[in-house]
Motif scaffolding. Structure first.
Motif, PDB file in Angstrom:
ATOM      1  N   GLU A  72     -18.423  -2.985  11.651  1.00 14.04           N
ATOM      2  CA  GLU A  72     -18.644  -3.585  10.333  1.00 14.04           C
ATOM      3  C   GLU A  72     -17.432  -4.405   9.907  1.00 14.04           C
ATOM      4  N   VAL A  73     -16.233  -3.843  10.139  1.00 13.29           N
ATOM      5  CA  VAL A  73     -15.016  -4.585   9.802  1.00 13.29           C
ATOM      6  C   VAL A  73     -14.900  -5.834  10.678  1.00 13.29           C
ATOM      7  N   LEU A  74     -15.229  -5.697  11.964  1.00 10.57           N
ATOM      8  CA  LEU A  74     -15.182  -6.848  12.856  1.00 10.57           C
ATOM      9  C   LEU A  74     -16.168  -7.929  12.415  1.00 10.57           C
ATOM     10  N   GLY A  75     -17.309  -7.521  11.908  1.00 12.89           N
ATOM     11  CA  GLY A  75     -18.301  -8.485  11.440  1.00 12.89           C
ATOM     12  C   GLY A  75     -17.838  -9.293  10.250  1.00 12.89           C
ATOM     13  N   SER A  76     -16.946  -8.735   9.436  1.00  8.20           N
ATOM     14  CA  SER A  76     -16.449  -9.488   8.281  1.00  8.20           C
ATOM     15  C   SER A  76     -15.501 -10.604   8.684  1.00  8.20           C
ATOM     16  N   LEU A 150      -7.866 -17.568   7.532  1.00  8.77           N
ATOM     17  CA  LEU A 150      -6.630 -16.812   7.338  1.00  8.77           C
ATOM     18  C   LEU A 150      -6.970 -15.598   6.482  1.00  8.77           C
ATOM     19  N   ALA A 151      -7.007 -14.405   7.146  1.00  8.61           N
ATOM     20  CA  ALA A 151      -7.384 -13.167   6.451  1.00  8.61           C
ATOM     21  C   ALA A 151      -6.538 -12.009   6.985  1.00  8.61           C
ATOM     22  N   PRO A 152      -5.276 -11.914   6.618  1.00  3.02           N
ATOM     23  CA  PRO A 152      -4.395 -10.872   7.153  1.00  3.02           C
ATOM     24  C   PRO A 152      -4.885  -9.457   6.868  1.00  3.02           C
ATOM     25  N   GLN A 153      -5.456  -9.249   5.694  1.00  3.97           N
ATOM     26  CA  GLN A 153      -5.899  -7.893   5.343  1.00  3.97           C
ATOM     27  C   GLN A 153      -7.070  -7.447   6.213  1.00  3.97           C
ATOM     28  N   LEU A 154      -7.978  -8.373   6.517  1.00  2.00           N
ATOM     29  CA  LEU A 154      -9.102  -8.023   7.388  1.00  2.00           C
ATOM     30  C   LEU A 154      -8.633  -7.729   8.805  1.00  2.00           C
ATOM     31  N   TRP A 155      -7.696  -8.518   9.302  1.00  2.00           N
ATOM     32  CA  TRP A 155      -7.208  -8.298  10.655  1.00  2.00           C
ATOM     33  C   TRP A 155      -6.495  -6.951  10.771  1.00  2.00           C
ATOM     34  N   GLN A 156      -5.758  -6.594   9.739  1.00  2.00           N
ATOM     35  CA  GLN A 156      -5.072  -5.308   9.755  1.00  2.00           C
ATOM     36  C   GLN A 156      -6.060  -4.152   9.623  1.00  2.00           C
ATOM     37  N   SER A 157      -7.193  -4.406   8.970  1.00  2.00           N
ATOM     38  CA  SER A 157      -8.206  -3.352   8.832  1.00  2.00           C
ATOM     39  C   SER A 157      -8.793  -2.958  10.178  1.00  2.00           C
ATOM     40  N   LEU A 158      -8.799  -3.872  11.157  1.00  5.69           N
ATOM     41  CA  LEU A 158      -9.282  -3.522  12.494  1.00  5.69           C
ATOM     42  C   LEU A 158      -8.415  -2.437  13.123  1.00  5.69           C
ATOM     43  N   LYS A 159      -7.101  -2.545  12.984  1.00  4.53           N
ATOM     44  CA  LYS A 159      -6.209  -1.518  13.511  1.00  4.53           C
ATOM     45  C   LYS A 159      -6.415  -0.190  12.777  1.00  4.53           C
ATOM     46  N   LEU A 160      -6.684  -0.281  11.479  1.00  3.47           N
ATOM     47  CA  LEU A 160      -6.972   0.936  10.719  1.00  3.47           C
ATOM     48  C   LEU A 160      -8.244   1.608  11.234  1.00  3.47           C
ATOM     49  N   VAL A 316      -2.237  -2.333   5.422  1.00  3.20           N
ATOM     50  CA  VAL A 316      -3.403  -3.027   4.865  1.00  3.20           C
ATOM     51  C   VAL A 316      -3.167  -3.368   3.397  1.00  3.20           C
ATOM     52  N   SER A 317      -2.572  -2.433   2.654  1.00  2.00           N
ATOM     53  CA  SER A 317      -2.300  -2.693   1.237  1.00  2.00           C
ATOM     54  C   SER A 317      -1.279  -3.815   1.071  1.00  2.00           C
ATOM     55  N   LYS A 318      -0.293  -3.876   1.959  1.00  2.00           N
ATOM     56  CA  LYS A 318       0.699  -4.939   1.864  1.00  2.00           C
ATOM     57  C   LYS A 318       0.098  -6.305   2.184  1.00  2.00           C
ATOM     58  N   MET A 319      -0.907  -6.327   3.045  1.00  3.98           N
ATOM     59  CA  MET A 319      -1.528  -7.598   3.394  1.00  3.98           C
ATOM     60  C   MET A 319      -2.241  -8.250   2.206  1.00  3.98           C
ATOM     61  N   ALA A 320      -2.476  -7.470   1.135  1.00  7.23           N
ATOM     62  CA  ALA A 320      -3.125  -8.042  -0.048  1.00  7.23           C
ATOM     63  C   ALA A 320      -2.243  -9.060  -0.748  1.00  7.23           C
ATOM     64  N   TRP A 321      -0.929  -9.082  -0.434  1.00  8.20           N
ATOM     65  CA  TRP A 321      -0.028 -10.063  -1.029  1.00  8.20           C
ATOM     66  C   TRP A 321      -0.153 -11.436  -0.367  1.00  8.20           C
ATOM     67  N   PHE A 322      -0.741 -11.466   0.825  1.00  2.15           N
ATOM     68  CA  PHE A 322      -0.775 -12.714   1.575  1.00  2.15           C
ATOM     69  C   PHE A 322      -1.970 -13.571   1.144  1.00  2.15           C
ATOM     70  N   PRO A 323      -1.812 -14.911   1.223  1.00  2.00           N
ATOM     71  CA  PRO A 323      -2.931 -15.789   0.860  1.00  2.00           C
ATOM     72  C   PRO A 323      -4.045 -15.737   1.896  1.00  2.00           C
ATOM     73  N   THR A 324      -5.229 -16.109   1.481  1.00  2.00           N
ATOM     74  CA  THR A 324      -6.390 -16.166   2.366  1.00  2.00           C
ATOM     75  C   THR A 324      -6.970 -17.575   2.331  1.00  2.00           C
ATOM     76  N   LEU A 325      -7.522 -17.963   3.458  1.00  2.00           N
ATOM     77  CA  LEU A 325      -8.117 -19.289   3.588  1.00  2.00           C
ATOM     78  C   LEU A 325      -9.464 -19.141   4.272  1.00  2.00           C
ATOM     79  N   ALA A 326     -10.488 -19.756   3.698  1.00  2.53           N
ATOM     80  CA  ALA A 326     -11.840 -19.646   4.247  1.00  2.53           C
ATOM     81  C   ALA A 326     -12.467 -21.035   4.313  1.00  2.53           C
ATOM     82  N   LEU A 327     -13.264 -21.245   5.341  1.00  2.00           N
ATOM     83  CA  LEU A 327     -14.020 -22.482   5.519  1.00  2.00           C
ATOM     84  C   LEU A 327     -15.467 -22.218   5.157  1.00  2.00           C
ATOM     85  N   SER A 328     -16.049 -23.108   4.352  1.00  2.00           N
ATOM     86  CA  SER A 328     -17.437 -22.935   3.943  1.00  2.00           C
ATOM     87  C   SER A 328     -18.192 -24.243   4.164  1.00  2.00           C
ATOM     88  N   ALA A 329     -19.485 -24.147   4.414  1.00  2.04           N
ATOM     89  CA  ALA A 329     -20.342 -25.310   4.624  1.00  2.04           C
ATOM     90  C   ALA A 329     -21.723 -25.003   4.071  1.00  2.04           C
TER      91      ALA A 329
END
Length: 480
Positions: A72-76, A150-160, A316-329
Motif C-alpha cells: 500500500e505504501v509502495l502504491g502511493s 519528490l516525496a521524502p516522507q513516502l520513501w522513508q515510509s517504505l523502510k518503516l 519519517v517524522s523528520k521527513m515532514a520538514w522537506f518539500p514535496t513536488l508532484a506532477l499532475s495531468a
C-alpha cells in the motif's frame, strides 16, 4: 490436518466381509480397535500443532497483512490514474448588468427631442433588466493522473514498512516457540498423569490382593473380621485416587488436543506414546549440552526490532520538514447546452499539465511534537532492553540451576524406588510366612507408591524446566 480419515477407516472396518460380522470374535474386535487408534509421538504432536493451531495461523496472517501494508505504501509512490465525470443543472442563471453611459442612446436619426428622451428611457429599462448568462446543462468527463516526483516522507515510509514486516516475522516465531513449549508441557503432563495412574493402579491391585487373601483366610477361620475390614478400608481409600488420576489424564489429553488444533471429537482415536522414564536415558547428555546464550530470546529480538521501527518513525517524522513536488495531468471533455440534458451535446476537449510544489513552513509546532514523541519512545525501548537483558540473564541462570537440581533429584528418587521395591519384596515374603504384620506390609506398599510418584514427578519437573529454558534461549527446534 483434519482427522476425518478416521471415519473412513471405521467405515472400512464396518464393511468387512460378512464372515467376520456373522461370527464376532473378541480378539478380532481388539485388533480392529488397535488398528483404528493412532499413537502419536511428541514430534508428531508438534508437527500437527504447527500446521493446525489457530495461534500459528493468526501469526502467519499478520505477516501477510504487513506485506499488504507495505505494498500500500509502495502504491502511493507510483503514478495514480482516475477517470471521472460531473454533471450540473443550472436552476437560476446569473444576471449581468451593463452600466455604460450612452448605452442605447443611438436611435438611428431623428431630431425630435421628445423621441430622444423616449430612447433613453427604453435603454434605461433595458439596463435595469440585465442579461442572463450561462447554459442549462454542463457536462465534464475525463482522466486525471498524478505522480510524486519528490516525496521524502513516502520513501522513508517504505523502510518503516520493512521494519514492521520483520517485527511481524519475529512475532510469528515467538508464537511458534511459545506453542512448542505449551505442547511439550501438555504432553509431559499427560505422561505424568498416565504414569501416576499406573502406579496408583498397582497400589490398588496390591491392596485388593491382600484383601482377597484375608477374605479367604477369614472363610477358613485363619483371619479375623478386623483384618478383612482393615484391608477393605485400605483398598477403598485408593479408589478416589484412581478416579482423580483418570480425571487428570482426561484433562491433560483435552488440553493437548486443543493446543494441537484438533477438536476433541476428532481426537477420540488418538493416543500418545512414551513414558516419563524414557527421558531419563538422555537427560545426562542433554544437561551437558545446556546453553546460556540468550541472544536469540524472542522477547529481546522483538524489543530490538521495535526499537528499529521507532527509529524509522523518527526519520519519517523528520521527513515532514522537506518539500514535496508532484506532477499532475488532466485530459477532459466538456459540453454545455440548453433544454434537455440528453441532446444537443457539443463536446470540446482540453488538457492540463502542471507541477505542484509544497514547502512546509509552520504548522503550530505539530511536526516538532511528533518528532519528540517518537524520540521519547525510542529512549523508552532502549531502557526496557536493559531491564529485559538483566531479567532474562537471571532467569536463564535459575533455569540451569533448576535443571541440574532436578537431575540430582531424579537420581536420588530412582535409587529410592529401587530400595523401596527391595524393601517391599522382603516385607511381602515376611508377610507370606507370618513374620510381618499387615501394617508392616501396608507401610512398605505406601512407601513404594510414594517413591514411584516422586520419581515420575522429578522427571516431569526436569522436562518442564528444560522446555522453559528452550523458550528463554529461543533455540527450540521448530517443525517445518
Amino acid at each position: 490436518m483434519k482427522f476425518h480419515f478416521w471415519a473412513a477407516i471405521a467405515a472400512a472396518v464396518v464393511c468387512m466381509p460378512t464372515a467376520y460380522s456373522q461370527q464376532p470374535d473378541a480378539q478380532a474386535a481388539v485388533h480392529a480397535d488397535s488398528a483404528l487408534r493412532r499413537v502419536l509421538t511428541l514430534d508428531e504432536c508438534l508437527c500437527i500443532a504447527m500446521s493446525e493451531s489457530p495461534t500459528v495461523k493468526v501469526a502467519d496472517l499478520d505477516i501477510k497483512r504487513m506485506d499488504y501494508s507495505r505494498k500500500e505504501v509502495l502504491g502511493s509512490i507510483l503514478p495514480s490514474v482516475s477517470f471521472g465525470g460531473t454533471y450540473s443543472r443550472m436552476l437560476a442563471k446569473q444576471v449581468a448588468y451593463m452600466n455604460l453611459d450612452g448605452f442605447g442612446s443611438m436611435s438611428g436619426g431623428g431630431d425630435n427631442g421628445e423621441e430622444s428622451d423616449n430612447g433613453k428611457e427604453k435603454a434605461s429599462a433595458k439596463r435595469d433588466e440585465g442579461f442572463k448568462m450561462g447554459l442549462d446543462n454542463s457536462f465534464q468527463v475525463g482522466f486525471s493522473a498524478s505522480v510524486p516526483l519528490l516525496a521524502p516522507q513516502l520513501w522513508q515510509s517504505l523502510k518503516l514498512s520493512d521494519s514492521q514486516i520483520a517485527q511481524s516475522v519475529e512475532q510469528a516465531r515467538a508464537s511458534r516457540l511459545d506453542l512448542v513449549n505449551q505442547v511439550k508441557s501438555a504432553y509431559y503432563a499427560y505422561l505424568l498423569a498416565k504414569d501416576s495412574r499406573r502406579v496408583v493402579q498397582e497400589s490398588y491391585d496390591m491392596a485388593r490382593f491382600t484383601h482377597d487373601l484375608y477374605v479367604g483366610q477369614h472363610s477358613a477361620g485363619a483371619a479375623s473380621e478386623y483384618d478383612v475390614l482393615r484391608s477393605s478400608v485400605a483398598m477403598k481409600n485408593i479408589e478416589p485416587e484412581i478416579t482423580q488420576a483418570d480425571i487428570a489424564i482426561s484433562r491433560a489429553r483435552l488440553q493437548l488436543l486443543i493446543l494441537m488444533g484438533i477438536a476433541p471429537g476428532d481426537g477420540d482415536n488418538l493416543d500418545f506414546a512414551g513414558e516419563l522414564r524414557d527421558y531419563e536415558k538422555t537427560m545426562y547428555g542433554d544437561v551437558m549440552a545446556l546453553g546460556t546464550d540468550w541472544k536469540n530470546n524472542s522477547t529481546l529480538r522483538l524489543n530490538e526490532l521495535q526499537t528499529k521501527t521507532l527509529e524509522q518513525s523518527v526519520k519519517v517524522s523528520k521527513m515532514a520538514w522537506f518539500p514535496t513536488l508532484a506532477l499532475s495531468a488532466n485530459y477532459n471533455w466538456t459540453s454545455s447546452s440548453n433544454g434537455s440534458p440528453f441532446k444537443n451535446f457539443r463536446w470540446n476537449p482540453y488538457s492540463i499539465v502542471g507541477l505542484t510544489l509544497n514547502i512546509p513552513i509552520f504548522e503550530g509546532g505539530q511536526r516538532y511534537s511528533r518528532i519528540r514523541q517518537a524520540q521519547v519512545q525510542v529512549e523508552m525501548a532502549r531502557l526496557q532492553r536493559q531491564d529485559l537483558e538483566n531479567s532474562i540473564s537471571m532467569q536463564v541462570d535459575l533455569a540451569n540451576d533448576n535443571i541440574k537440581l532436578n537431575v540430582k533429584q531424579i537420581s536420588s528418587c530412582a535409587e529410592s524406588v529401587g530400595q523401596a521395591e527391595r524393601a517391599h519384596t522382603i516385607m511381602q515374603q515376611s508377610f507370606d510366612i507370618g513374620a510381618a504384620s499387615y501394617l508392616d506390609l501396608r507401610d512398605s506398599e505406601l512407601s513404594l507408591t510414594r517413591s514411584r510418584l516422586a520419581y515420575y514427578q522429578a522427571i516431569y519437573n526436569y522436562l518442564i524446566a528444560s522446555s522453559e529454558l528452550e523458550l528463554l534461549l529461543g533455540n527450540a527446534v521448530l517443525p517445518e
